[in-house]
Design an enzyme around this catalytic site. Structure first.
Site, PDB file in Angstrom:
ATOM      1  N   ALA A  35      47.775  11.389 -47.514  1.00 44.29           N
ATOM      2  CA  ALA A  35      48.710  10.994 -48.569  1.00 44.29           C
ATOM      3  C   ALA A  35      47.937  10.424 -49.749  1.00 44.29           C
ATOM      4  CB  ALA A  35      49.703   9.969 -48.030  1.00 44.29           C
TER       5      ALA A  35
ATOM      6  N   PRO B 227      54.248  10.259 -57.441  1.00 44.62           N
ATOM      7  CA  PRO B 227      55.103  10.802 -58.506  1.00 44.62           C
ATOM      8  C   PRO B 227      54.498  10.631 -59.898  1.00 44.62           C
ATOM      9  CG  PRO B 227      56.422   9.575 -56.925  1.00 44.62           C
ATOM     10  CD  PRO B 227      54.992   9.340 -56.554  1.00 44.62           C
TER      11      PRO B 227
ATOM     12  N   SER C 212      46.298  15.209 -60.323  1.00 46.68           N
ATOM     13  CA  SER C 212      44.866  15.450 -60.193  1.00 46.68           C
ATOM     14  C   SER C 212      44.015  14.197 -60.386  1.00 46.68           C
ATOM     15  CB  SER C 212      44.422  16.514 -61.205  1.00 46.68           C
ATOM     16  OG  SER C 212      45.032  17.757 -60.915  1.00 46.68           O
TER      17      SER C 212
ATOM     18  N   THR D 295      51.115  17.112 -46.731  1.00 41.88           N
ATOM     19  CA  THR D 295      51.117  18.222 -45.772  1.00 41.88           C
ATOM     20  C   THR D 295      51.208  17.685 -44.350  1.00 41.88           C
ATOM     21  OG1 THR D 295      49.775  19.572 -47.265  1.00 41.88           O
ATOM     22  CG2 THR D 295      49.835  20.232 -44.954  1.00 41.88           C
TER      23      THR D 295
ATOM     24  N   ILE E 104      48.278  47.107 -55.782  1.00 35.39           N
ATOM     25  CA  ILE E 104      47.865  48.405 -55.247  1.00 35.39           C
ATOM     26  C   ILE E 104      48.884  48.933 -54.237  1.00 35.39           C
ATOM     27  CG2 ILE E 104      46.145  49.533 -53.762  1.00 35.39           C
ATOM     28  CD1 ILE E 104      44.013  47.912 -55.204  1.00 35.39           C
TER      29      ILE E 104
ATOM     30  N   GLU F 272      43.953  19.725 -52.831  1.00 32.21           N
ATOM     31  CA  GLU F 272      42.580  19.217 -52.696  1.00 32.21           C
ATOM     32  C   GLU F 272      41.795  19.343 -54.000  1.00 32.21           C
ATOM     33  OE1 GLU F 272      41.174  17.759 -49.517  1.00 32.21           O
ATOM     34  OE2 GLU F 272      43.345  17.591 -49.654  1.00 32.21           O
ATOM     35  N   GLY F 273      42.506  19.375 -55.110  1.00 29.65           N
ATOM     36  CA  GLY F 273      41.866  19.465 -56.425  1.00 29.65           C
ATOM     37  C   GLY F 273      42.081  20.827 -57.047  1.00 29.65           C
TER      38      GLY F 273
ATOM     39  N   GLN G  85      41.058  23.515 -62.358  1.00 32.87           N
ATOM     40  CA  GLN G  85      40.559  22.824 -63.536  1.00 32.87           C
ATOM     41  C   GLN G  85      39.759  21.576 -63.163  1.00 32.87           C
ATOM     42  OE1 GLN G  85      43.701  23.824 -63.013  1.00 32.87           O
ATOM     43  NE2 GLN G  85      43.874  25.506 -64.487  1.00 32.87           N
TER      44      GLN G  85
END
Length: 396
Positions: free
Chosen positions: A127, A131, A135, A161, A347, A373-374, A377
């Site tokens: 965690a 809010p 990043s 998650t 394809i 996890e980032g 950018q």
């Protein structure tokens, strides 16, 4: 100087076991739980028990140097191999295996010996995001206030998650907002602790078989020795201790992207061959079908992603600073998997866009691998700082 890229034999069992689970457990139920979002995959319970037994056996061998070598191939390399194979089956289900949460990687990264023993068998979510920020991990506003032998944690975390399924959660909180990022620490919090509540589950584009929760902490009391690392606030070291978590988890997320990418490449190759356009590595790309040329280009990017991931994991196993390499692996793999899966849909045309195949699902699942996890950018920013020798204050 020759470089041997073959994996040590002691890791063969990890690859074989994980791939069998991906093929015979994950793939058959992949569509089922994609359509039944928030329904717990009960088929994973037995797999979780087997994984726990395997971890117990593997811990005894971790840290051992391979015969005739001066290096270690341990927990981090094993983790990326496991993630790659399982994500080839279904990345959402991989994130739902009991006992294998992202918080477990955080514990492994910064816990002391006593904590490693005490939390060795927990299922820990992670965690970080709130809010008010995404990043910028330094903007944590969740607080942890010392109260006798405990800490009281207050705040709200989003996008957690396995947040409703795990039994513990690693929470990033600040000990003193006035001290900035140096005061940010991570705590192992039982999800059944008083004051901890799961507020809601998110509905998502992909990885629907994995739950993503909002968790609130209202005077949640945890023992002081559940703080990972040192409680001291060292402004010179900033929050390097908690950030070290990412050096372990980013290669694992990169490996997830590699696994999904491999699944999409295999399907793309099958579609090309069925259309009468086999991939020929002995013929110049310029004279092959345009779709084949595109496949070869994407496959080379995929190979580069995997090699970067292996390097970052190996460095972590050998106690070598790998922040740059971890971000490079995450950035390359995250970007590549989205390109590969979207090209596979393109394809495959109407067949790949329909729910009759898993290709469209892989395209939806892949996007998160370039975000959590980032983001792409943020990884580029970290890489630039490391290459140029700039601090976060110098290069924003």
């Amino acid at each position: 100087m020759a470089i041997n890229l073959e994996l040590p034999e002691k890791l063969d069992s990890t690859v074989e076991r994980s791939h069998l689970a991906a093929e015979h457990i994950f793939r058959p139920i992949s569509r089922k739980y994609d359509l039944a979002e928030h329904e717990y995959p009960v088929e994973l319970d037995e797999l979780g028990k087997l994984a726990k037994q395997a971890r117990t056996t593997e811990r005894a061998a971790e840290g051992e140097k391979d015969s005739g070598e001066d290096t270690v191939n341990g927990a981090n390399l094993r983790a990326v191999l496991n993630a790659r194979e399982l994500s080839w089956g279904d990345v959402g289900l991989m994130l739902s295996i009991p006992g294998q949460g992202l918080g477990n990687a955080a514990i492994a990264a910064v816990a002391n010996e006593e904590q490693l023993e005490r939390f060795g068998d927990v299922w820990a979510a992670m965690a970080i995001t709130e809010p008010g920020f995404g990043s910028d991990s330094a903007a944590v506003s969740t607080t942890a206030v010392r109260d006798g032998d405990d800490y009281l944690i207050n705040g709200e975390k989003i996008f957690v998650t396995a947040g409703s399924r795990a039994d513990h959660v690693v929470v990033w909180a600040t000990l003193d907002k006035s001290q900035g990022r140096a005061a940010i620490k991570s705590f192992v919090v039982p999800l059944d602790a008083e004051g901890v509540s799961v507020e809601r589950l998110e509905h998502k584009l992909g990885i629907k078989s994995s739950d993503t929760a909002v968790i609130r902490f209202a005077d949640a009391r945890v023992p002081a020795d559940n703080l990972l690392g040192t409680p001291d606030i060292d402004v010179k070291k900033a929050f390097g201790g908690v950030m070290q978590t990412f050096d372990n988890t980013r290669p694992v997320v990169a490996a997830m992207a590699v696994g999904v990418g491999r699944a999409a490449l295999e399907e793309m190759r099958r579609m090309l061959e069925e259309a009468g356009h086999p991939v020929d590595y002995d013929t110049p790309v310029a004279v092959q079908h345009a779709a084949v040329a595109e496949f070869i280009r994407l496959e080379s990017d995929w190979e580069a992603s995997w090699l970067l991931t292996l390097r970052a994991a190996w460095m972590a196993d050998n106690a070598t600073p790998n922040s740059l390499e971890a971000s490079m692996s995450k950035a390359k793999a995250g970007r590549t998997v989205t390109e590969v899966t979207n090209k596979a849909v393109e394809i495959g045309a109407t067949g790949a866009y329909a729910e009759t195949e898993l290709v469209e699902k892989w395209a939806r699942d892949s996007k998160i691998l370039d975000i959590f996890e980032g983001t792409q950018q943020i990884q580029q920013l970290i890489i630039a700082r490391r290459v140029l020798g700039k601090s976060s204050a110098d290069l924003k």
